[in-house]
Enzyme design. Structure first.
Site, PDB file in Angstrom:
ATOM      1  N   SER A  68       0.873  -1.185   0.000  1.00 30.84           N
ATOM      2  CA  SER A  68       0.000   0.000   0.000  1.00 30.84           C
ATOM      3  C   SER A  68       0.900   1.221   0.000  1.00 30.84           C
ATOM      4  O   SER A  68       2.045   1.157   0.464  1.00 30.84           O
ATOM      5  CB  SER A  68      -0.879   0.021   1.256  1.00 30.84           C
ATOM      6  OG  SER A  68      -1.427   1.315   1.449  1.00 30.84           O
ATOM      7  N   TYR A 116      -1.559  -0.928  10.520  1.00 35.10           N
ATOM      8  CA  TYR A 116      -1.818  -1.232   9.113  1.00 35.10           C
ATOM      9  C   TYR A 116      -0.631  -0.775   8.255  1.00 35.10           C
ATOM     10  O   TYR A 116      -0.093  -1.557   7.459  1.00 35.10           O
ATOM     11  CB  TYR A 116      -3.111  -0.577   8.634  1.00 35.10           C
ATOM     12  CG  TYR A 116      -3.370  -0.831   7.163  1.00 35.10           C
ATOM     13  CD1 TYR A 116      -3.511  -2.130   6.674  1.00 35.10           C
ATOM     14  CD2 TYR A 116      -3.443   0.226   6.247  1.00 35.10           C
ATOM     15  CE1 TYR A 116      -3.717  -2.380   5.321  1.00 35.10           C
ATOM     16  CE2 TYR A 116      -3.656  -0.017   4.899  1.00 35.10           C
ATOM     17  CZ  TYR A 116      -3.796  -1.315   4.439  1.00 35.10           C
ATOM     18  OH  TYR A 116      -3.991  -1.565   3.112  1.00 35.10           O
TER      19      TYR A 116
END
Ligand code: NAP
Length: 277
Positions: A149, A162
């Site tokens: 990401s 995350y």
């Protein structure tokens, strides 16, 4: 009448195992890879959704599509997929896509759900990669696509656990490339920005809450990622207009190299020298 090109397109490129294929980015990978001539093994928890996707793709592409319902945070399920990766020599590609995120801050998060996120985004991805790569190396042929990401390089966004898991994915991929790129194995880290999938609802913020100019469709994201794979990119950031910007960032990191480990602390700390034991 079938042309030579049709025949070539129909010839299998081997099997791609895709985790998190029941929705979003993983489901688009399934579609695109089947159309590129891969047979598929689709993995996720929702067997019904996997079956629906498999039926449609088998009908549309004529490829063999197998589904395996598995919760990758559950050890016995994870071990089953690892075993498949070790024993099925027809597997030529692993797409480590299954993942969950969070948008709450660390102090507002439930530690159990953070642990479960680490289990899926980090532990499962690592174990599946470890299961697949030795066979790829032995056969001198294989591809690993790891879905990271942009938060891997932007830890100020979203939840720190995350972004930490996704930085791990980037780091592991760069290290793996260093280890196996000369042995016939291609690896790629994909760093999507905000992508319109169920991820956002699951993470705690509806995608409709984001400015629409920062949200890409899953189809466009995956098409760009596959174009990056075709271009042999190690790191693909679908939104980034100038690949030179990533190179500059990475070169700055590499330039630190010669000074990251010395036998004495830097003079700016003003500490006495001690001999290492
Ligand atoms: P998504 O639609 O929610 O897809 C997540 C997939 O992971 C689903 O197929 C889900 O299927 C599967 N999954 C979740 N928990 C699982 C578990 N315990 N075991 C096995 N499979 C599990 O979201 P997405 O956006 O496509 O996410 C795919 C990847 O892209 C993730 O790694 C995510 O971190 C990354 N990513 C997304 C964005 C974004 O903005 N959407 C941005 C950057 C990176 P089941 O529920 O059926 O198990």
């Amino acid at each position: 009448m079938a042309t030579q090109k049709d025949a070539e397109a129909r010839a299998t490129k081997g099997t791609a195992l895709i985790t998190g294929a029941s929705s979003g980015i993983g489901a688009v990978y399934a579609d695109r890879l089947a159309r590129r001539g891969y047979d598929l093994i689709l993995v996720a928890r929702d067997a019904k959704r996997l079956a629906g996707l498999a039926e449609r793709l088998a009908r549309d592409t004529g490829r063999n599509i197998d589904i395996v319902a598995a919760d990758l945070t559950a050890r016995p399920d994870l071990h089953r997929i690892e075993e498949r990766l070790r024993s099925d020599t027809g597997i030529t590609m692993l797409v480590n896509n299954a993942g969950v995120g969070a948008t709450a801050t660390l102090i507002d998060s439930d530690p159990d759900s953070l642990e479960s996120m680490i289990q899926l985004n980090v532990v499962a991805l690592t174990r599946l990669t470890s299961a697949a790569v030795p066979g790829f190396v032995a056969r001198r042929h294989g591809v690993v696509v790891n879905i990271s990401s942009i938060v891997a390089v932007a830890p100020e966004l979203l939840n720190g656990t995350y972004s930490g898991t996704k930085a791990y994915v980037l780091n592991l991929t760069q290290s793996l490339h260093h280890e196996v790129s000369e042995q016939g194995v291609q690896v790629q880290a994909v760093l999507p920005g905000a992508t319109s999938t169920e991820f956002w609802d699951r993470a705690g913020t509806p995608v409709s809450a984001l400015p629409e100019q920062i949200v890409m469709s899953a189809a466009e994201m995956v098409d760009a990622a596959l174009a990056g794979l075709d271009q042999q990119e190690l790191v693909t950031i679908p939104s980034l207009p100038d690949a030179g910007d990533w190179k500059t960032f990475n070169d700055a990191r590499l330039a630190l190299g010669p000074n990251l480990s010395h036998n004495h602390a830097a003079a700016r700390y003003g500490v006495a020298a001690h001999v290492a034991a």
